[in-house]
Design a protein around this motif. Structure first.
Motif, PDB file in Angstrom:
ATOM      1  N   LEU A 185       0.989  -1.174   0.117  1.00  0.00           N
ATOM      2  CA  LEU A 185       0.041  -0.111   0.109  1.00  0.00           C
ATOM      3  C   LEU A 185       0.861   1.330   0.114  1.00  0.00           C
ATOM      4  CD1 LEU A 185      -2.882  -1.130   2.416  1.00  0.00           C
ATOM      5  CD2 LEU A 185      -3.192  -0.716   0.066  1.00  0.00           C
ATOM      6  N   ALA A 186       1.864   1.347   0.755  1.00  0.00           N
ATOM      7  CA  ALA A 186       2.953   2.389   1.078  1.00  0.00           C
ATOM      8  C   ALA A 186       3.578   2.797  -0.405  1.00  0.00           C
ATOM      9  CB  ALA A 186       3.916   2.260   1.805  1.00  0.00           C
ATOM     10  N   HIS A 187       4.078   1.671  -1.094  1.00  0.00           N
ATOM     11  CA  HIS A 187       4.685   1.521  -2.399  1.00  0.00           C
ATOM     12  C   HIS A 187       3.493   2.219  -3.374  1.00  0.00           C
ATOM     13  CE1 HIS A 187       7.891  -0.743  -0.825  1.00  0.00           C
ATOM     14  NE2 HIS A 187       8.533   0.161  -1.488  1.00  0.00           N
ATOM     15  N   GLU A 188       2.278   1.652  -3.425  1.00  0.00           N
ATOM     16  CA  GLU A 188       1.244   2.184  -4.378  1.00  0.00           C
ATOM     17  C   GLU A 188       0.899   3.437  -4.169  1.00  0.00           C
ATOM     18  OE1 GLU A 188      -0.843   1.738  -7.696  1.00  0.00           O
ATOM     19  OE2 GLU A 188       0.513   0.522  -7.160  1.00  0.00           O
TER      20      GLU A 188
ATOM     21  N   GLY B  94      16.288   4.181  -5.465  1.00  0.00           N
ATOM     22  CA  GLY B  94      15.542   4.559  -6.771  1.00  0.00           C
ATOM     23  C   GLY B  94      14.880   5.847  -6.656  1.00  0.00           C
ATOM     24  N   ALA B  95      14.835   6.731  -7.898  1.00  0.00           N
ATOM     25  CA  ALA B  95      14.122   7.883  -7.872  1.00  0.00           C
ATOM     26  C   ALA B  95      12.585   7.705  -8.208  1.00  0.00           C
ATOM     27  CB  ALA B  95      14.523   8.462  -9.142  1.00  0.00           C
ATOM     28  N   ARG B  96      11.832   7.196  -7.253  1.00  0.00           N
ATOM     29  CA  ARG B  96      10.299   7.136  -7.168  1.00  0.00           C
ATOM     30  C   ARG B  96       9.736   7.866  -5.926  1.00  0.00           C
ATOM     31  NH1 ARG B  96      12.990   2.346  -5.775  1.00  0.00           N
ATOM     32  NH2 ARG B  96      12.528   1.504  -3.724  1.00  0.00           N
ATOM     33  N   GLY B  97       8.653   7.815  -6.087  1.00  0.00           N
ATOM     34  CA  GLY B  97       7.688   8.498  -4.980  1.00  0.00           C
ATOM     35  C   GLY B  97       8.066   8.505  -3.653  1.00  0.00           C
ATOM     36  N   SER B  98       8.067   9.379  -2.758  1.00  0.00           N
ATOM     37  CA  SER B  98       8.510   9.244  -1.596  1.00  0.00           C
ATOM     38  C   SER B  98       7.665   9.255  -0.279  1.00  0.00           C
ATOM     39  CB  SER B  98       9.486  10.269  -1.181  1.00  0.00           C
ATOM     40  OG  SER B  98       8.644  11.612  -0.982  1.00  0.00           O
ATOM     41  N   LEU B  99       6.408   9.749  -0.528  1.00  0.00           N
ATOM     42  CA  LEU B  99       5.500   9.880   0.571  1.00  0.00           C
ATOM     43  C   LEU B  99       4.168   9.020   0.342  1.00  0.00           C
ATOM     44  CD1 LEU B  99       4.128  12.640   2.621  1.00  0.00           C
ATOM     45  CD2 LEU B  99       2.404  11.715   1.264  1.00  0.00           C
ATOM     46  N   PRO B 100       3.887   8.006   1.286  1.00  0.00           N
ATOM     47  CA  PRO B 100       4.291   7.870   2.570  1.00  0.00           C
ATOM     48  C   PRO B 100       5.794   6.974   2.586  1.00  0.00           C
ATOM     49  CG  PRO B 100       2.774   6.275   2.250  1.00  0.00           C
ATOM     50  CD  PRO B 100       2.694   6.967   0.831  1.00  0.00           C
ATOM     51  N   SER B 101       6.463   7.030   3.707  1.00  0.00           N
ATOM     52  CA  SER B 101       7.517   6.062   3.742  1.00  0.00           C
ATOM     53  C   SER B 101       7.237   4.662   3.818  1.00  0.00           C
ATOM     54  CB  SER B 101       8.602   6.333   4.692  1.00  0.00           C
ATOM     55  OG  SER B 101       9.435   5.653   5.024  1.00  0.00           O
ATOM     56  N   ALA B 102       7.808   3.829   2.972  1.00  0.00           N
ATOM     57  CA  ALA B 102       7.139   2.325   3.074  1.00  0.00           C
ATOM     58  C   ALA B 102       7.963   1.777   4.344  1.00  0.00           C
ATOM     59  CB  ALA B 102       7.667   1.589   1.868  1.00  0.00           C
ATOM     60  N   HIS B 103       9.369   2.432   4.681  1.00  0.00           N
ATOM     61  CA  HIS B 103       9.945   1.685   5.679  1.00  0.00           C
ATOM     62  C   HIS B 103       9.079   1.947   7.118  1.00  0.00           C
ATOM     63  CE1 HIS B 103      13.199   0.942   2.950  1.00  0.00           C
ATOM     64  NE2 HIS B 103      13.753   0.247   3.771  1.00  0.00           N
ATOM     65  N   ALA B 104       8.916   3.221   7.195  1.00  0.00           N
ATOM     66  CA  ALA B 104       7.987   3.783   8.453  1.00  0.00           C
ATOM     67  C   ALA B 104       6.760   3.020   8.337  1.00  0.00           C
ATOM     68  CB  ALA B 104       7.870   5.248   8.197  1.00  0.00           C
TER      69      ALA B 104
ATOM     70  N   THR C 171      14.883   4.794  12.257  1.00  0.00           N
ATOM     71  CA  THR C 171      15.054   4.626  10.845  1.00  0.00           C
ATOM     72  C   THR C 171      14.415   5.772   9.961  1.00  0.00           C
ATOM     73  OG1 THR C 171      14.925   2.197  11.223  1.00  0.00           O
ATOM     74  CG2 THR C 171      14.536   2.903   8.973  1.00  0.00           C
ATOM     75  N   GLY C 172      13.440   6.451  10.572  1.00  0.00           N
ATOM     76  CA  GLY C 172      12.962   7.439   9.787  1.00  0.00           C
ATOM     77  C   GLY C 172      13.780   8.569   9.949  1.00  0.00           C
ATOM     78  N   TRP C 173      14.547   8.840  11.177  1.00  0.00           N
ATOM     79  CA  TRP C 173      15.389   9.943  10.904  1.00  0.00           C
ATOM     80  C   TRP C 173      16.597   9.534  10.076  1.00  0.00           C
ATOM     81  CZ3 TRP C 173      20.545   8.688  12.403  1.00  0.00           C
ATOM     82  CH2 TRP C 173      21.371   9.944  12.308  1.00  0.00           C
TER      83      TRP C 173
ATOM     84  N   PHE D 233      11.779  13.094   2.920  1.00  0.00           N
ATOM     85  CA  PHE D 233      11.434  14.360   3.667  1.00  0.00           C
ATOM     86  C   PHE D 233      10.810  13.994   4.811  1.00  0.00           C
ATOM     87  CE2 PHE D 233      11.608  16.052  -0.629  1.00  0.00           C
ATOM     88  CZ  PHE D 233      12.230  17.135  -0.406  1.00  0.00           C
ATOM     89  N   PRO D 234      11.066  15.066   5.752  1.00  0.00           N
ATOM     90  CA  PRO D 234      10.434  14.536   7.123  1.00  0.00           C
ATOM     91  C   PRO D 234       8.691  14.213   7.378  1.00  0.00           C
ATOM     92  CG  PRO D 234      11.814  16.455   7.387  1.00  0.00           C
ATOM     93  CD  PRO D 234      11.599  16.011   6.027  1.00  0.00           C
ATOM     94  N   ALA D 235       8.154  14.992   6.329  1.00  0.00           N
ATOM     95  CA  ALA D 235       6.721  14.494   6.336  1.00  0.00           C
ATOM     96  C   ALA D 235       6.330  13.062   5.969  1.00  0.00           C
ATOM     97  CB  ALA D 235       5.919  15.250   5.507  1.00  0.00           C
ATOM     98  N   ASP D 236       7.294  12.476   5.223  1.00  0.00           N
ATOM     99  CA  ASP D 236       7.201  11.303   4.740  1.00  0.00           C
ATOM    100  C   ASP D 236       7.020  10.298   5.924  1.00  0.00           C
ATOM    101  OD1 ASP D 236       7.549  12.320   2.348  1.00  0.00           O
ATOM    102  OD2 ASP D 236       9.407  11.384   1.896  1.00  0.00           O
ATOM    103  N   ILE D 237       7.803  10.582   6.850  1.00  0.00           N
ATOM    104  CA  ILE D 237       7.820   9.541   7.921  1.00  0.00           C
ATOM    105  C   ILE D 237       6.275   9.464   9.070  1.00  0.00           C
ATOM    106  CG2 ILE D 237       9.063   8.817  10.315  1.00  0.00           C
ATOM    107  CD1 ILE D 237      10.432   8.730   7.488  1.00  0.00           C
ATOM    108  N   PRO D 238       5.765  10.746   9.317  1.00  0.00           N
ATOM    109  CA  PRO D 238       4.720  10.632   9.987  1.00  0.00           C
ATOM    110  C   PRO D 238       3.233  10.348   8.947  1.00  0.00           C
ATOM    111  CG  PRO D 238       5.492  12.981   9.975  1.00  0.00           C
ATOM    112  CD  PRO D 238       6.507  11.895   9.300  1.00  0.00           C
ATOM    113  N   ALA D 239       3.395  10.473   7.723  1.00  0.00           N
ATOM    114  CA  ALA D 239       2.725   9.876   6.579  1.00  0.00           C
ATOM    115  C   ALA D 239       2.716   8.190   7.079  1.00  0.00           C
ATOM    116  CB  ALA D 239       2.836  10.381   5.328  1.00  0.00           C
ATOM    117  N   GLY D 240       3.727   7.567   7.087  1.00  0.00           N
ATOM    118  CA  GLY D 240       3.790   6.426   6.976  1.00  0.00           C
ATOM    119  C   GLY D 240       3.199   5.843   8.324  1.00  0.00           C
TER     120      GLY D 240
END
Length: 184
Positions: free
Chosen positions: A68-71, A94-104, A134-136, A145-152
């Motif tokens: 879901l995060a990758h999609e 890779g140069a692909r979309g960042s939000l949300p962070s899949a790792h987070a 890991t987000g940091w 970007f920082p917003a990618d982590i809380p989005a995750g």
């Protein structure tokens, strides 16, 4: 909001003049953090036999969280910091979309699901802390970007709420079926 995201990134990220040892440490955490969560789940499965079925469901939710995060990231297609020249990518990415962070998303999903069970709460707290660290690290090395982590984290909260709802429905259906079979 975007201005705050940019300011936080510039404060947290290594940028173009990094501290070598900190970039090295952040790179190791950025890549290794999810493996810590995976190892933690394995350790919990070994320690807590009664929780193995639940931990298998946690793994399934983690896989769903990743997909879901990758999609979502592909649909939103927001650039990563290294893609817009704010920082080099200090880890391969890779140069692909960042939000949300899949790792987070995955790490917070695992953490929150573990926090729901008394026997797994310590593991959940460790996984949550590992998700934050890991987000940091992924911000520091220029891939988020920082917003990618809380989005995750937000996506993880939604997934855990859906999991809880399905678990509740499953218990109710099981109760109805058990009552029906005992009256027959």
């Amino acid at each position: 909001m975007e201005e705050l995201n940019l300011l936080l990134f510039l404060w947290i990220a290594a940028g173009h003049a990094p501290c070598a040892w900190l970039v090295s440490a952040a790179g190791a955490i950025a890549v290794g953090g999810p493996w810590l969560c995976a190892g933690l789940l394995g350790w919990m499965a070994w320690l807590h036999r009664r929780e193995r079925g639940y931990l298998l469901a946690v793994l399934g939710c983690a896989a769903l969280a990743s997909m879901l995060a990758h999609e979502l990231a592909a649909v939103l297609n927001l650039p990563r910091p290294f893609m817009v020249g704010l920082s080099p990518a200090y880890i391969e990415h890779g140069a692909r979309g960042s939000l949300p962070s899949a790792h987070a998303t995955v790490m917070f999903t695992v953490a929150l699901l573990c926090l729901r069970r008394p026997a797994l709460r310590r593991a959940g707290a460790v996984a949550f802390a590992a998700g934050i660290l890991t987000g940091w690290a992924r911000i520091h090395v220029g891939v988020h970007f920082p917003a990618d982590i809380p989005a995750g984290l937000l996506l993880a909260l939604v997934l855990v709420a859906v999991f809880g709802g399905l678990e509740h429905v499953g218990r109710r259906v099981r109760g109805v079926l058990e009552r029906g079979s005992s009256s027959a």
